[in-house]
Design a protein around this motif. Sequence first.
Motif, PDB file in Angstrom:
ATOM      1  N   LYS A  28       0.851  -1.192   0.000  1.00 46.88           N
ATOM      2  CA  LYS A  28       0.000   0.000   0.000  1.00 46.88           C
ATOM      3  C   LYS A  28       0.890   1.247   0.000  1.00 46.88           C
ATOM      4  N   CYS A  29       0.484   2.251  -0.742  1.00 47.96           N
ATOM      5  CA  CYS A  29       1.303   3.468  -0.886  1.00 47.96           C
ATOM      6  C   CYS A  29       0.441   4.687  -0.542  1.00 47.96           C
ATOM      7  N   PRO A  30       0.333   5.015   0.728  1.00 47.20           N
ATOM      8  CA  PRO A  30      -0.535   6.132   1.119  1.00 47.20           C
ATOM      9  C   PRO A  30       0.000   7.494   0.703  1.00 47.20           C
ATOM     10  N   ASN A  31       1.275   7.608   0.351  1.00 47.20           N
ATOM     11  CA  ASN A  31       1.821   8.912  -0.029  1.00 47.20           C
ATOM     12  C   ASN A  31       2.559   8.790  -1.361  1.00 47.20           C
ATOM     13  N   ASP A  32       2.812   9.937  -1.985  1.00 45.37           N
ATOM     14  CA  ASP A  32       3.460   9.960  -3.300  1.00 45.37           C
ATOM     15  C   ASP A  32       4.884   9.441  -3.253  1.00 45.37           C
ATOM     16  N   GLU A  33       5.557   9.616  -2.108  1.00 47.26           N
ATOM     17  CA  GLU A  33       6.950   9.162  -2.017  1.00 47.26           C
ATOM     18  C   GLU A  33       7.030   7.646  -2.185  1.00 47.26           C
ATOM     19  N   GLU A  34       6.143   6.912  -1.505  1.00 52.11           N
ATOM     20  CA  GLU A  34       6.140   5.459  -1.635  1.00 52.11           C
ATOM     21  C   GLU A  34       5.610   5.025  -3.006  1.00 52.11           C
ATOM     22  N   LEU A  35       4.681   5.798  -3.531  1.00 56.45           N
ATOM     23  CA  LEU A  35       4.105   5.453  -4.823  1.00 56.45           C
ATOM     24  C   LEU A  35       5.131   5.576  -5.947  1.00 56.45           C
ATOM     25  N   ASN A  36       6.074   6.478  -5.801  1.00 52.87           N
ATOM     26  CA  ASN A  36       7.051   6.733  -6.861  1.00 52.87           C
ATOM     27  C   ASN A  36       8.433   6.153  -6.569  1.00 52.87           C
ATOM     28  N   MET A  37       8.580   5.369  -5.503  1.00 53.18           N
ATOM     29  CA  MET A  37       9.879   4.811  -5.179  1.00 53.18           C
ATOM     30  C   MET A  37      10.248   3.719  -6.183  1.00 53.18           C
ATOM     31  N   ASP A  38      11.530   3.381  -6.252  1.00 55.48           N
ATOM     32  CA  ASP A  38      11.991   2.347  -7.170  1.00 55.48           C
ATOM     33  C   ASP A  38      11.368   0.997  -6.826  1.00 55.48           C
ATOM     34  N   ALA A  39      11.130   0.213  -7.876  1.00 59.02           N
ATOM     35  CA  ALA A  39      10.534  -1.113  -7.668  1.00 59.02           C
ATOM     36  C   ALA A  39      11.439  -1.989  -6.814  1.00 59.02           C
ATOM     37  N   ALA A  40      12.750  -1.853  -6.985  1.00 58.88           N
ATOM     38  CA  ALA A  40      13.670  -2.685  -6.213  1.00 58.88           C
ATOM     39  C   ALA A  40      13.601  -2.387  -4.730  1.00 58.88           C
ATOM     40  N   GLN A  41      13.206  -1.155  -4.362  1.00 62.14           N
ATOM     41  CA  GLN A  41      13.094  -0.801  -2.949  1.00 62.14           C
ATOM     42  C   GLN A  41      11.835  -1.393  -2.321  1.00 62.14           C
ATOM     43  N   ILE A  42      10.831  -1.685  -3.137  1.00 65.49           N
ATOM     44  CA  ILE A  42       9.607  -2.284  -2.602  1.00 65.49           C
ATOM     45  C   ILE A  42       9.824  -3.771  -2.321  1.00 65.49           C
ATOM     46  N   ALA A  43      10.596  -4.431  -3.167  1.00 64.82           N
ATOM     47  CA  ALA A  43      10.827  -5.871  -3.004  1.00 64.82           C
ATOM     48  C   ALA A  43      12.313  -6.169  -2.974  1.00 64.82           C
ATOM     49  N   PRO A  44      13.070  -5.648  -1.988  1.00 67.48           N
ATOM     50  CA  PRO A  44      14.517  -5.924  -1.953  1.00 67.48           C
ATOM     51  C   PRO A  44      14.832  -7.385  -1.646  1.00 67.48           C
ATOM     52  N   GLU A  45      13.906  -8.063  -0.953  1.00 68.75           N
ATOM     53  CA  GLU A  45      14.151  -9.469  -0.608  1.00 68.75           C
ATOM     54  C   GLU A  45      14.208 -10.355  -1.857  1.00 68.75           C
ATOM     55  N   MET A  46      13.545  -9.923  -2.928  1.00 65.55           N
ATOM     56  CA  MET A  46      13.554 -10.724  -4.148  1.00 65.55           C
ATOM     57  C   MET A  46      14.972 -10.911  -4.678  1.00 65.55           C
ATOM     58  N   TYR A  47      15.816  -9.914  -4.465  1.00 64.54           N
ATOM     59  CA  TYR A  47      17.177  -9.963  -4.991  1.00 64.54           C
ATOM     60  C   TYR A  47      18.125 -10.712  -4.060  1.00 64.54           C
ATOM     61  N   SER A  48      17.667 -10.993  -2.856  1.00 69.02           N
ATOM     62  CA  SER A  48      18.497 -11.763  -1.929  1.00 69.02           C
ATOM     63  C   SER A  48      18.134 -13.243  -1.925  1.00 69.02           C
ATOM     64  N   LEU A  49      16.932 -13.572  -2.398  1.00 70.87           N
ATOM     65  CA  LEU A  49      16.545 -14.970  -2.492  1.00 70.87           C
ATOM     66  C   LEU A  49      17.307 -15.656  -3.625  1.00 70.87           C
ATOM     67  N   VAL A  50      17.506 -16.980  -3.475  1.00 67.21           N
ATOM     68  CA  VAL A  50      18.135 -17.747  -4.549  1.00 67.21           C
ATOM     69  C   VAL A  50      17.177 -17.797  -5.733  1.00 67.21           C
ATOM     70  N   GLN A  51      17.650 -17.387  -6.895  1.00 68.87           N
ATOM     71  CA  GLN A  51      16.786 -17.335  -8.074  1.00 68.87           C
ATOM     72  C   GLN A  51      16.367 -18.752  -8.459  1.00 68.87           C
ATOM     73  N   PRO A  52      15.067 -19.022  -8.572  1.00 68.92           N
ATOM     74  CA  PRO A  52      14.612 -20.395  -8.833  1.00 68.92           C
ATOM     75  C   PRO A  52      14.837 -20.867 -10.255  1.00 68.92           C
ATOM     76  N   GLY A  53      15.206 -19.981 -11.164  1.00 73.80           N
ATOM     77  CA  GLY A  53      15.398 -20.358 -12.561  1.00 73.80           C
ATOM     78  C   GLY A  53      15.619 -19.111 -13.396  1.00 73.80           C
ATOM     79  N   PRO A  54      15.696 -19.256 -14.710  1.00 69.33           N
ATOM     80  CA  PRO A  54      15.894 -18.093 -15.579  1.00 69.33           C
ATOM     81  C   PRO A  54      14.785 -17.067 -15.410  1.00 69.33           C
ATOM     82  N   HIS A  55      15.172 -15.817 -15.325  1.00 69.17           N
ATOM     83  CA  HIS A  55      14.218 -14.729 -15.125  1.00 69.17           C
ATOM     84  C   HIS A  55      13.487 -14.431 -16.428  1.00 69.17           C
ATOM     85  N   LEU A  56      12.166 -14.315 -16.339  1.00 74.15           N
ATOM     86  CA  LEU A  56      11.349 -14.055 -17.516  1.00 74.15           C
ATOM     87  C   LEU A  56      10.604 -12.726 -17.455  1.00 74.15           C
ATOM     88  N   VAL A  57       9.950 -12.462 -16.342  1.00 73.30           N
ATOM     89  CA  VAL A  57       8.990 -11.352 -16.280  1.00 73.30           C
ATOM     90  C   VAL A  57       9.288 -10.466 -15.079  1.00 73.30           C
TER      91      VAL A  57
END
Length: 440
Positions: free
Chosen positions: A105-134
């Motif tokens: 949820k993004c109640p303010n413009d700052e969170e709404l416009n932040m980088d996608a990587a900052q919203i899901a930083p854990e995705m980049y620390s998890l072991v990638q399950p396979g080739p990235h597609l989407v």
Amino acid sequence: MTFETIDIGAAAPGLSPHQDRATVLNEVHARPFRPIETPARLIHFAFQSTSAERDAEVTVLSEFSAENGGSGVPCDARHHRLSLGDVQLRWERHSEFSSYCWYKKCPNDEELNMDAAQIAPEMYSLVQPGPHLVSIDLRIVDAASAPDLEAMFAKESLCVMTAEGGAATVATDFKADPQGFVKIVIVNSGVPPMRVGALAQRLLELETYRVLALLCLPEAHRLEPTVREIERSLVEATQQMTQTESLEDNEGLLDKLVILAARLEAGAARSLYRFGASRAYQNIVHGRIAAIGFEAVADRETFQAFLSRRMAPALQTCFSLEERQINLSRKLARATQLLRAKVDVAMERQNRDILQTMNERAQLQLRLQQTVEGLSIAAVSYYVVGLLGYFLKGLAHREPRLDAELAVALAAPVIVIFIALLVRHKTKHTAGGAVQSTRR
């Protein structure tokens, strides 16, 4: 927390259910829509994965869930939800890929416009399950906070349409930004959270399956040179079929056709799943567009027109190559059958010539045998008559009245006839024994 499953035993007490009843009934509830409040961001990832990679993925995801206060993930799980403070993770397993959707949820413009990587930083620390597609960055905003679509998206591929009876405007350019995300914007003008959740999920699926459907294009590009070479070789082989006469040349040409057919079937087997999956994904894309119920916006390109112009030719290239493979396989089979018939005729002709030669040799042997028989009769008769003559001449010394020469003259025809009958009898007996031995 994980999704709740259906208690089949409580639904039908005392009855023995089908082994797949629970799977079938739960399938329609596997991916329910979740309410999404406006404004919000959804960061969606999809990774292609194999069976071995999936086992490792579940292990990693289960450990990650436990470290963040969630429950473990069963080995056969197909979906899982995890709360990470103000971010919700939704994991799903599909036939050949896994998806991770991070909702914030993004109640303010700052969170709404932040980088996608900052919203899901854990995705980049998890072991990638396979080739990235989407990678998708879906933003849901209200009308007051709607961004400038012309500045946000590429003008040459911007698609804008309305949904939910005009209460929601959807825009995207299907183009990856410098961070690799395809951006989609939903401008909500009064759509309730549950309907927004349904719209958002269908848009994520639309983009995901669009990418998966186009995976057949690189495969088609890799196969096309081989198919073209086989087509050219088939033309050359069919031309040579009209010129070759010897059995050895036809057999060599037949080996060449067999090798071409094997190469074609190997490529067709490799591409069979990919082309079939792309056709299925294409149907899903069309189904999602129909389910969303898009309505055109004046002077804006529609999703259907864009995908028809950009996606349909690529898929048609793949499907036309598949048709070429099928037709080429049929032509190779027909050419092989024709050449086999030609080889069979040549072998029959060769066998006929061999039999004719054997027949001539048999006749020659028969004449030679008859000649030998005649000489044998004459020789044996000569010796027998000679021996008889010696005997009668000696006997004539004791019996002066016996005319030895006359007796020999009278006995000679009888001896010749007897010897001839004896030789013929022995010859027939020997030939009959040889025939019986051959039959045995």
